[in-house]
Design a protein around this motif. Structure first.
Motif, PDB file in Angstrom:
ATOM      1  N   ASP A  85     -13.849  -4.787   6.101  1.00 15.76           N
ATOM      2  CA  ASP A  85     -12.459  -4.788   5.480  1.00 15.76           C
ATOM      3  C   ASP A  85     -11.862  -3.492   5.115  1.00 15.76           C
ATOM      4  N   LYS A  86     -13.042  -2.304   4.700  1.00 10.64           N
ATOM      5  CA  LYS A  86     -11.919  -0.986   4.687  1.00 10.64           C
ATOM      6  C   LYS A  86     -12.005  -0.332   6.465  1.00 10.64           C
ATOM      7  N   LEU A  87     -12.695  -0.696   6.968  1.00 10.74           N
ATOM      8  CA  LEU A  87     -12.128  -0.375   8.879  1.00 10.74           C
ATOM      9  C   LEU A  87     -10.930  -1.524   8.969  1.00 10.74           C
ATOM     10  N   ASN A  88     -10.937  -2.470   8.617  1.00 11.55           N
ATOM     11  CA  ASN A  88      -9.122  -2.976   9.016  1.00 11.55           C
ATOM     12  C   ASN A  88      -8.283  -2.614   8.628  1.00 11.55           C
ATOM     13  N   GLN A  89      -8.759  -2.334   7.388  1.00 11.89           N
ATOM     14  CA  GLN A  89      -7.050  -1.769   6.594  1.00 11.89           C
ATOM     15  C   GLN A  89      -6.837  -0.426   7.115  1.00 11.89           C
ATOM     16  N   ARG A  90      -7.647   0.439   6.855  1.00 12.53           N
ATOM     17  CA  ARG A  90      -7.530   1.776   8.044  1.00 12.53           C
ATOM     18  C   ARG A  90      -6.666   2.027   9.131  1.00 12.53           C
ATOM     19  N   THR A 100       0.871  -0.627   0.242  1.00  8.02           N
ATOM     20  CA  THR A 100       0.075   0.235  -0.140  1.00  8.02           C
ATOM     21  C   THR A 100       0.987   1.388  -0.263  1.00  8.02           C
ATOM     22  N   ILE A 101       0.512   2.380  -0.269  1.00  7.98           N
ATOM     23  CA  ILE A 101       1.359   3.523  -0.253  1.00  7.98           C
ATOM     24  C   ILE A 101       1.569   3.609   1.725  1.00  7.98           C
ATOM     25  N   ALA A 102       0.652   3.706   1.537  1.00  7.10           N
ATOM     26  CA  ALA A 102       1.497   3.490   4.094  1.00  7.10           C
ATOM     27  C   ALA A 102       2.507   3.142   4.151  1.00  7.10           C
ATOM     28  N   GLU A 103       2.583   1.452   3.344  1.00  9.01           N
ATOM     29  CA  GLU A 103       3.305   0.948   3.559  1.00  9.01           C
ATOM     30  C   GLU A 103       5.046   1.155   2.283  1.00  9.01           C
ATOM     31  N   LYS A 104       4.924   1.556   1.209  1.00  7.66           N
ATOM     32  CA  LYS A 104       5.535   2.056   0.403  1.00  7.66           C
ATOM     33  C   LYS A 104       6.335   3.748   1.420  1.00  7.66           C
ATOM     34  N   VAL A 105       5.674   4.515   1.639  1.00  5.86           N
ATOM     35  CA  VAL A 105       6.288   5.643   2.707  1.00  5.86           C
ATOM     36  C   VAL A 105       6.679   5.216   3.905  1.00  5.86           C
ATOM     37  N   LYS A 106       6.101   4.140   4.197  1.00  2.00           N
ATOM     38  CA  LYS A 106       7.587   3.230   5.451  1.00  2.00           C
ATOM     39  C   LYS A 106       8.882   3.091   5.137  1.00  2.00           C
ATOM     40  N   ASP A 107       8.440   2.864   4.026  1.00  2.00           N
ATOM     41  CA  ASP A 107       9.766   2.156   3.122  1.00  2.00           C
ATOM     42  C   ASP A 107      11.229   3.226   3.223  1.00  2.00           C
ATOM     43  N   TYR A 108      10.191   4.075   2.506  1.00  2.00           N
ATOM     44  CA  TYR A 108      11.328   5.066   2.021  1.00  2.00           C
ATOM     45  C   TYR A 108      11.194   5.983   3.301  1.00  2.00           C
ATOM     46  N   ASN A 134      -3.338   0.727   8.448  1.00  2.00           N
ATOM     47  CA  ASN A 134      -2.453   1.874   7.716  1.00  2.00           C
ATOM     48  C   ASN A 134      -2.087   2.684   9.543  1.00  2.00           C
ATOM     49  N   MET A 135      -2.971   2.853  10.351  1.00  2.00           N
ATOM     50  CA  MET A 135      -2.855   3.699  11.455  1.00  2.00           C
ATOM     51  C   MET A 135      -1.439   2.878  12.182  1.00  2.00           C
ATOM     52  N   ARG A 136      -1.700   1.230  12.282  1.00  2.00           N
ATOM     53  CA  ARG A 136      -0.444   0.646  12.769  1.00  2.00           C
ATOM     54  C   ARG A 136       1.070   1.012  12.071  1.00  2.00           C
ATOM     55  N   ILE A 137       1.141   1.021  10.844  1.00  2.00           N
ATOM     56  CA  ILE A 137       2.699   1.164   9.722  1.00  2.00           C
ATOM     57  C   ILE A 137       2.426   2.497  10.750  1.00  2.00           C
ATOM     58  N   GLN A 138       2.026   4.127  10.335  1.00  2.00           N
ATOM     59  CA  GLN A 138       2.540   5.078  11.177  1.00  2.00           C
ATOM     60  C   GLN A 138       2.190   5.454  12.288  1.00  2.00           C
ATOM     61  N   GLN A 155      -3.053   5.461  19.007  1.00  2.00           N
ATOM     62  CA  GLN A 155      -3.891   3.875  20.097  1.00  2.00           C
ATOM     63  C   GLN A 155      -4.610   4.200  20.164  1.00  2.00           C
ATOM     64  N   GLU A 156      -5.307   5.544  20.759  1.00  2.00           N
ATOM     65  CA  GLU A 156      -6.249   5.122  21.626  1.00  2.00           C
ATOM     66  C   GLU A 156      -7.283   5.223  19.751  1.00  2.00           C
ATOM     67  N   LYS A 157      -7.321   6.109  18.596  1.00  2.00           N
ATOM     68  CA  LYS A 157      -7.867   5.791  17.888  1.00  2.00           C
ATOM     69  C   LYS A 157      -8.433   4.627  16.671  1.00  2.00           C
ATOM     70  N   ILE A 158      -6.694   3.734  16.792  1.00  2.00           N
ATOM     71  CA  ILE A 158      -6.655   2.719  16.661  1.00  2.00           C
ATOM     72  C   ILE A 158      -7.663   1.628  17.120  1.00  2.00           C
ATOM     73  N   ASN A 159      -8.234   1.958  18.408  1.00  2.28           N
ATOM     74  CA  ASN A 159      -8.498   1.259  19.662  1.00  2.28           C
ATOM     75  C   ASN A 159      -9.996   0.929  18.617  1.00  2.28           C
ATOM     76  N   GLY A 160     -10.583   2.958  18.766  1.00  2.00           N
ATOM     77  CA  GLY A 160     -12.423   3.049  18.105  1.00  2.00           C
ATOM     78  C   GLY A 160     -11.893   2.639  17.232  1.00  2.00           C
ATOM     79  N   LEU A 161     -11.399   2.604  15.754  1.00  2.59           N
ATOM     80  CA  LEU A 161     -11.652   1.630  15.024  1.00  2.59           C
ATOM     81  C   LEU A 161     -11.661   0.154  15.438  1.00  2.59           C
ATOM     82  N   ARG A 162     -10.873  -0.734  15.895  1.00  4.00           N
ATOM     83  CA  ARG A 162     -11.462  -1.892  16.318  1.00  4.00           C
ATOM     84  C   ARG A 162     -13.112  -2.003  17.183  1.00  4.00           C
TER      85      ARG A 162
END
Length: 877
Positions: free
Chosen positions: A804-809, A644-652, A812-816, A681-688
């Protein structure tokens, strides 16, 4: 002493252990100049009362180390013990230093420590740099028909043959420069030749009349291009701007001065010793500087800040007659502790709150009025082209804060008057009108300068300049030349490193000190440093290091601790070559003590003069840019980024982080970092939680789905207990209420602007019922343990798509979050903006199809517009 890495204790330098623990250790303690053993007096008689630096520079500077005078048998033994195996230490190094996982951001369960990987990678990168340099020179040699090509070559024509300039760099077989006859002379004797050479080089380009004609032709083309609204791609003509003349015509409207001071309302007073006092307008203004910033505890709790402020405040009080009580009696203000600035702070705090509470339409109108008033100053006409001006506003008066531990923090920055401002403008242009009743200090037509206006500030006596904006042609050309200079260094880096490694053992102290300094600058990104005046901050760099700034920890660890650029503390614990360690030990030898220079035979100008012999324009600071850019280029060349874009940004960012670690672009962890990670982390928990709720809706639609997918699929994550769920639900309800209120206010503002009747508070109450319904829904869910399906035509398939959309978000947030945690001790912004060639970031963006917006903000995209438009994915540094 062996460190276990190699028989002689050598390790690979290059990765520091910044902010590492300073534990009890056996170090070389400073020797005092007193008569502890009754033998130190002889040292004073030998130097005839001179300091160590004076005596050694003038009397022994031209002698080999082996023939320098010893003043006692004890000194001879000490010298012999430290230098006996001086020339036996091999320069080649093979083993890496050790560093903890926490210090470099690696995971603790990594099979191979990141530091070890980076050390190995750095060695590969440095070998690749040497190979590249030889390849480039061989290609140039081949292109000239086998003739020896000049070692350094400027792109612009020069009347002085470079072969003659290069002569001092020729060396004999024993490694000592034969032609550089003054290399062993005291620094003071070298100054004149440096000055003469600089003058000759600076005037040489001016002889070329051809360049001027070309510039005039290009100016005419620029005017035509402006009319046709075509883009001016100056970077495609690298020769433009090489001469000293920067512009032919220049027009602008001067600068914007801050508004005059408005006195406080009569009921707002400074309270002194319990008595409200009335101050003269000038003194009151200074009091408001301090009173308005009581919420800045970092400053107002700083004793230096308070001391400096009160000294300046009392000086103005003495001029203006101090304060008056309600009866008109004079109140002498002599004690800072008796001053109460709270009423002033409360007034300004209330004003700030009022401004913040203004309706959006009113804020917009105020901004539009300000923009309209400043519009004439925002642009200038530079050689017929419209260019954006950067800092056209004169800084308002206030209290100087400085950065780090600046000794002048808290002093009063005085108001700048037009009489202090010099304007730089074209001869034919109309000079801007100064404010009524004032006049400019001077009008200049300096075509070699890129500034529009300048004045001298009162704190440090520094000159402030109004320059073009970062996205202007001139600024872009400056950045371009900086990175091109770093690219040019890759042709010569192997010779430079080979020479300084050899000179680390030179018999001449001046050569040995210079080699050690270049080693530290190249390997650990130390700044060169310049001499400071007595009233300036005690900031230092490599050449100006003092005795107390360097601690030696056997066998080969060096601890640097000093105030660096902007008075920010530089602390670094590094492993160095054994020879470098021995050299530093020699440079710290008695009778040197606190405040004595480590490099007492070296100045920044002498160091840069030496570097200039390898390549015109080469200075110590080019190494930082070269090392960062070259390292990044090598990492990107081997990189394969996917996902994903987020994974590529993390590579950079991972590559950027490696650059920052290898080039020592580090920072201390910010105070807000932990809080920032907690919020993410709180935002991630909110999505979970949202995923869990959606899964419960699936059960509501199809009760058999739980058996099909298994009960575990529908369980609430362990970390999200019932207390957390209730607190989160409350925050969601409150967030909904805030959204409704803001929407209501915005709608009312729109109605008012259109001349229509505003909605009544009852409408807001009705809208807020949605939040009340959400609150009731959560209470019911908590009671029954069931979640009713939401949305039109709810189906299991729709809910699965939402999950699926929520898990992708979440991913992405975990990577960030991981990215942010990994980079907490690394100054990625510093590396990316100042040291890594922006064209490398553009290459990554184009090669892996990542929007450049992910790396550069709008401001940086304007600044690096030339880089974005000038290269494709195949460009190489």
């Amino acid at each position: 002493m062996n460190n276990g890495n190699s028989p002689n204790g050598d390790v690979d330098p290059g990765v520091s252990i910044r902010n590492g623990p300073v534990e009890e250790m056996d170090v070389d303690t400073p020797q005092v100049n007193g008569n502890t053993n009754g033998k130190r007096k002889s040292r004073g008689s030998l130097t005839n009362g001179k300091s160590y630096k004076e005596a050694s520079s003038s009397e022994e500077d031209d002698k080999p180390l082996s023939k320098r005078r010893r003043t006692s048998q004890q000194a001879k033994k000490a010298q012999a013990n430290s230098d006996s195996d001086l020339d036996d230490v091999p320069l080649a190094v093979t083993k890496p230093p050790k560093a903890t996982a926490a210090q470099i951001g690696e995971s603790s369960d990594s099979d191979t420590p990141l530091t070890a990987k980076l050390i190995k990678e750095k060695k590969v990168i440095e070998k690749a740099a040497e190979k590249e340099a030889r390849t480039i020179r061989n290609q140039e040699k081949k292109a000239t028909g086998g003739k020896r090509k000049q070692a350094v070559k400027e792109e612009s024509d020069d009347d002085v043959p470079l072969a003659k300039k290069k002569a001092p760099a020729r060396k004999a077989a024993n490694g000592v420069k034969k032609d550089e006859s003054d290399s062993d002379a005291p620094i003071i004797k070298k100054k004149q030749p440096v000055k003469t050479k600089v003058k000759a080089e600076s005037t040489a380009p001016a002889k070329k009349g051809k360049g001027k004609v070309k510039k005039e032709e290009e100016t005419e083309q620029d005017r035509e291009a402006e009319e046709e609204e075509d883009e001016y791609r100056w970077w495609e003509d690298p020769t433009k701007g090489d001469g000293t003349k920067k512009w032919t015509t220049l027009e602008h409207n001067g600068v914007v001065f801050p508004p005059e001071y408005e006195p406080l309302p009569s009921h707002v007073k400074l309270i002194y010793d319990g008595i409200p006092v009335t101050l003269h307008k000038d003194a009151e203004e200074v009091a408001t500087f301090y009173g308005s910033m009581l919420n800045s505890t970092h400053n107002v709790e700083n004793p230096t800040f308070n001391k400096n402020f009160f000294e300046d405040f009392t000086a103005i009080l003495d001029k203006t007659g101090h304060g008056k009580d309600k009866n008109g009696n004079t109140v002498k203000i002599k004690s800072f502790e008796k001053c109460n600035f709270k009423p002033i702070f409360e007034y300004f705090d209330a004003e700030r709150a009022k401004k913040k509470a203004l309706p959006a339409a009113e804020k917009k109108a105020l901004k539009a009025a300000k923009d309209e008033a400043e519009a004439p100053y925002m642009y200038c006409m530079w050689d017929g082209r419209k260019q954006k001006v950067g800092n056209f506003r004169v800084e308002p008066p206030g209290l100087f804060r400085g950065r780090g531990e600046h000794p002048k923090t808290g002093k009063v920055k005085k108001r700048v008057l037009p009489e202090q401002v010099t304007i730089n403008i074209g001869k034919e242009a109309k000079v801007p009108e100064p404010p009524a009743g004032h006049q400019w200090k001077e009008i200049k037509h300096d075509q070699e300068g890129t500034w529009l206006a300048m004045w001298q500030e009162n704190i440090n006596g520094a000159y402030k300049y109004v320059m073009l904006a970062a996205n202007s042609d001139i600024k872009g050309q400056s950045d371009y030349k900086k990175f091109e200079k770093a690219r040019e260094l890759k042709k010569h880096i192997d010779r430079i490193r080979k020479d300084y490694q050899r000179d680390l053992k030179s018999e001449k102290m001046v050569d040995r000190q210079r080699a050690t300094a270049i080693y530290l600058i190249d390997q650990f990104a130390l700044r060169a440093g310049n001499e400071k005046g007595e009233d300036e901050a005690d900031t230092v760099g490599c050449c100006s290091l003092k005795f107390q700034h360097v601690t030696l920890k056997p066998p080969n660890t060096v601890i640097f601790d000093f105030l660096g650029k902007d008075s920010i503390r530089f602390y670094d614990e590094v492993k160095v070559d054994q020879q470098v360690f021995k050299n530093l030990k020699i440079f710290k030898k008695a009778p040197k003590g606190e405040n004595d220079d480590i490099f007492d035979r070296l100045t920044t100008s002498a160091l840069n003069k030496h570097l200039n012999s390898y390549m015109p324009g080469l200075t110590a600071k080019v190494f930082r840019t070269y090392n960062a850019s070259w390292t990044m280029a090598r990492l990107l060349k081997e990189m394969k980024s996917s996902g994903t874009i987020a994974e590529k940004v993390k590579d950079y960012n991972n590559a950027n982080r490696e650059v920052a670690i290898l080039c020592n672009h580090k920072r201390t962890v910010t105070a807000s970092h932990a809080n920032s990670i907690e919020k993410m982390q709180e935002k991630i928990n909110g999505l979970r939680y949202q995923v869990w709720r959606t899964k419960q809706m699936m059960i509501d639609v199809d009760s058999k789905i739980k058996k099909k997918k298994g009960a575990e699929y529908f369980e609430l994550p362990e970390e999200l207990d019932q207390d957390w769920v209730k607190a989160h639900q409350e925050s969601l309800v409150e967030e909904k209420r805030q959204q409704i209120r803001k929407k209501f206010e915005k709608d009312n503002e729109k109605l008012k602007a259109e001349g229509e009747k505003e909605m009544k508070p009852k409408e807001l109450e009705e809208r807020l019922e949605v939040a009340d319904e959400l609150e009731a829904k959560f209470k019911k869910e908590n009671k029954t343990g069931k979640v009713e399906a939401e949305g039109k035509g709810p189906t299991v398939e729709k809910f699965e798509a939402q999950i699926d959309k929520l898990n992708q978000r979440i991913e992405n947030m975990r990577i960030q979050m991981e990215d942010k945690e990994d980079n907490k001790e690394v100054a990625l912004g510093t590396s990316k903006i100042n040291y890594i060639d922006p064209r490398l970031t553009v290459v990554f963006s184009k090669k892996f199809n990542v929007p450049i917006e992910k790396f550069f903000s709008k401001t940086l995209r304007e600044k690096f517009d030339w880089a974005i438009k000038s290269v494709d994915e195949n460009w190489e540094f």
